[in-house]
Design an enzyme around this catalytic site. Structure first.
Site, short mmCIF file in Angstrom:
data_model
loop_
_atom_site.label_atom_id
_atom_site.label_comp_id
_atom_site.label_asym_id
_atom_site.label_seq_id
_atom_site.Cartn_x
_atom_site.Cartn_y
_atom_site.Cartn_z
CG ASP A 26 -2.05 0.94 1.15
OD1 ASP A 26 -2.32 1.46 0.06
OD2 ASP A 26 -2.68 1.18 2.19
N GLY A 27 0.31 2.32 -0.57
CA GLY A 27 0.98 3.63 -0.49
C GLY A 27 1.58 4.11 -1.79
N GLY A 29 0.04 5.41 -4.35
CA GLY A 29 -0.57 6.69 -4.74
C GLY A 29 0.03 7.85 -3.96
CG HIS A 43 0.09 1.83 -9.27
ND1 HIS A 43 -0.17 1.53 -7.97
CD2 HIS A 43 -1.01 2.50 -9.72
CE1 HIS A 43 -1.37 1.99 -7.63
NE2 HIS A 43 -1.89 2.59 -8.68
CB SER A 71 -8.53 -5.95 -3.93
OG SER A 71 -9.15 -4.71 -4.16
CD1 TRP A 75 -12.64 -5.83 -10.07
CD2 TRP A 75 -11.95 -5.09 -12.06
NE1 TRP A 75 -12.01 -6.87 -10.70
CE2 TRP A 75 -11.58 -6.45 -11.92
CE3 TRP A 75 -11.62 -4.41 -13.25
CZ2 TRP A 75 -10.91 -7.14 -12.93
CZ3 TRP A 75 -10.95 -5.12 -14.24
CH2 TRP A 75 -10.60 -6.45 -14.08
NE ARG A 77 -7.26 1.48 -6.27
CZ ARG A 77 -6.15 1.71 -5.59
NH1 ARG A 77 -5.07 2.14 -6.21
NH2 ARG A 77 -6.09 1.50 -4.30
CG LEU A 137 9.60 -17.34 -3.14
CD1 LEU A 137 9.24 -17.36 -1.65
CD2 LEU A 137 10.19 -15.97 -3.53
NE ARG A 195 -8.17 0.39 4.96
CZ ARG A 195 -7.74 1.64 5.04
NH1 ARG A 195 -8.08 2.39 6.06
NH2 ARG A 195 -6.97 2.15 4.10
C1 FPP Z 1 -2.01 0.12 -3.30
O1 FPP Z 1 -1.52 1.43 -3.31
C2 FPP Z 1 -1.44 -0.63 -4.38
C3 FPP Z 1 -2.14 -1.27 -5.35
C4 FPP Z 1 -3.60 -1.28 -5.42
C5 FPP Z 1 -1.47 -1.97 -6.44
C6 FPP Z 1 -0.29 -2.79 -6.09
C7 FPP Z 1 0.63 -2.78 -7.25
C8 FPP Z 1 1.96 -2.70 -7.17
C9 FPP Z 1 2.68 -2.68 -5.90
C10 FPP Z 1 2.77 -2.59 -8.39
C11 FPP Z 1 3.53 -3.82 -8.68
C12 FPP Z 1 2.60 -4.81 -9.16
C13 FPP Z 1 2.93 -5.93 -9.82
C14 FPP Z 1 1.82 -6.77 -10.28
C15 FPP Z 1 4.29 -6.36 -10.09
P1 FPP Z 1 -2.57 2.63 -3.47
O2 FPP Z 1 -2.69 2.96 -4.91
O3 FPP Z 1 -3.86 2.28 -2.80
O4 FPP Z 1 -1.84 3.77 -2.69
P2 FPP Z 1 -2.52 4.96 -1.85
O5 FPP Z 1 -3.26 4.31 -0.71
O6 FPP Z 1 -1.34 5.76 -1.38
O7 FPP Z 1 -3.41 5.71 -2.79
#
Ligand code: FPP
Length: 246
Positions: A26-27, A29, A43, A71, A75, A77, A137, A195
């Site tokens: 997470d994080g 964004g 991302h 997740s 969708w 987003r 792994l 969460r």
């Molecule tokens: C949550 O951050 C992240 C996601 C929903 C996507 C996870 C994807 C990656 C870590 C990129 C790498 C992926 C692959 C498949 C190699 P957020 O967008 O919710 O961040 P925020 O809470 O700061 O808005």
């Protein structure tokens, strides 16, 4: 091919590493916003963290790593962000699959296939086929994954059986997407949010949870080692009174 011996670490006990680590990445964004960049840049940067974590888990001989990449709720987003996240998994596999294969990593997918574009499924299927015989792994991407959906899918799969096994916890787990894998011992969530976000609801029943304020694109091996150190300081009792050392 046999697993390599775990790397010695001055603080970590190699005999008490988690058998399965699950990660809520997470994080992305917020990482991007702090730099005045579009969310997609977060991302994209998060991919380097995935690479670093996979390498570190391989070096430590952690048996299973599950990453929450998309997740069933994601969708919601904006369509462009959804498309970007889909394409990122394809890009990751295109860039990394040969190294993963060399490292004896076996790729897995946890989630529903319906709704996921055929191009993404094709990339995942090719990666899983290429690495199917690997014994190192196990790297699972939870993609189009929802914990409640998984439990309902398991109920439906159990119900479709002509000779249904009695519904014990052990039997039920055989119908989950994670059938045959140990439950996560450790859940790591980045960016400080406390969460579960519909992640592995059944399997995380007794996981130790480590939340770090580090944003996912900044997450590196040293943060994994810090989480593992914290994990090893926890006393796990699984509802009993005695510490259990798995
Ligand atoms: C949550 O951050 C992240 C996601 C929903 C996507 C996870 C994807 C990656 C870590 C990129 C790498 C992926 C692959 C498949 C190699 P957020 O967008 O919710 O961040 P925020 O809470 O700061 O808005």
């Amino acid at each position: 091919m046999a697993r390599k011996a775990p790397v010695n670490s001055p603080v970590l006990d190699p005999r008490r590493l988690p058998r399965h680590i699950a990660v809520i990445m997470d994080g992305n964004g917020r990482w991007a916003r702090r730099r005045g960049l579009p969310r997609a840049a977060g991302h994209q940067a998060g991919m380097a963290s995935v690479r670093a974590l996979v390498r570190a888990c391989d070096e430590l001989a952690v048996p299973v790593l599950t990453l929450y990449a998309f997740s069933t709720e994601n969708w919601k987003r904006p369509p462009a962000e959804v498309r970007f996240l889909m394409s990122l998994l394809i890009e990751f596999l295109r860039r990394e699959i040969d190294e993963l294969h060399r490292r004896n990593v076996r790729l897995g997918l946890l989630g529903r296939r319906d709704g996921v574009p055929a191009t993404v499924l094709k990339a995942i299927d090719r990666g899983m086929a290429q690495t199917a015989a690997n014994t190192g792994l196990r790297l699972n991407f939870a993609f189009n994954y929802g914990g409640r959906r998984e439990i309902l899918d398991a109920v439906e799969a159990w119900n479709r059986q002509t000779r249904r096994p009695p519904l014990t916890e052990e039997n039920f787990a055989k119908f989950l997407y994670t059938a045959g894998l140990p439950d996560p011992d450790l859940l790591i969530r980045t960016s400080g949010e406390m969460r579960l976000s519909n992640f592995l609801l059944w399997q995380l029943a007794y996981a130790e949870i480590v939340v770090t304020p580090v944003l996912w694109p900044d997450f590196r091996k040293k943060h994994l080692l810090a989480a593992l150190t914290e994990y090893q300081q926890r006393e796990r009792r699984f509802g009993g009174v005695e510490a259990v050392h798995a």
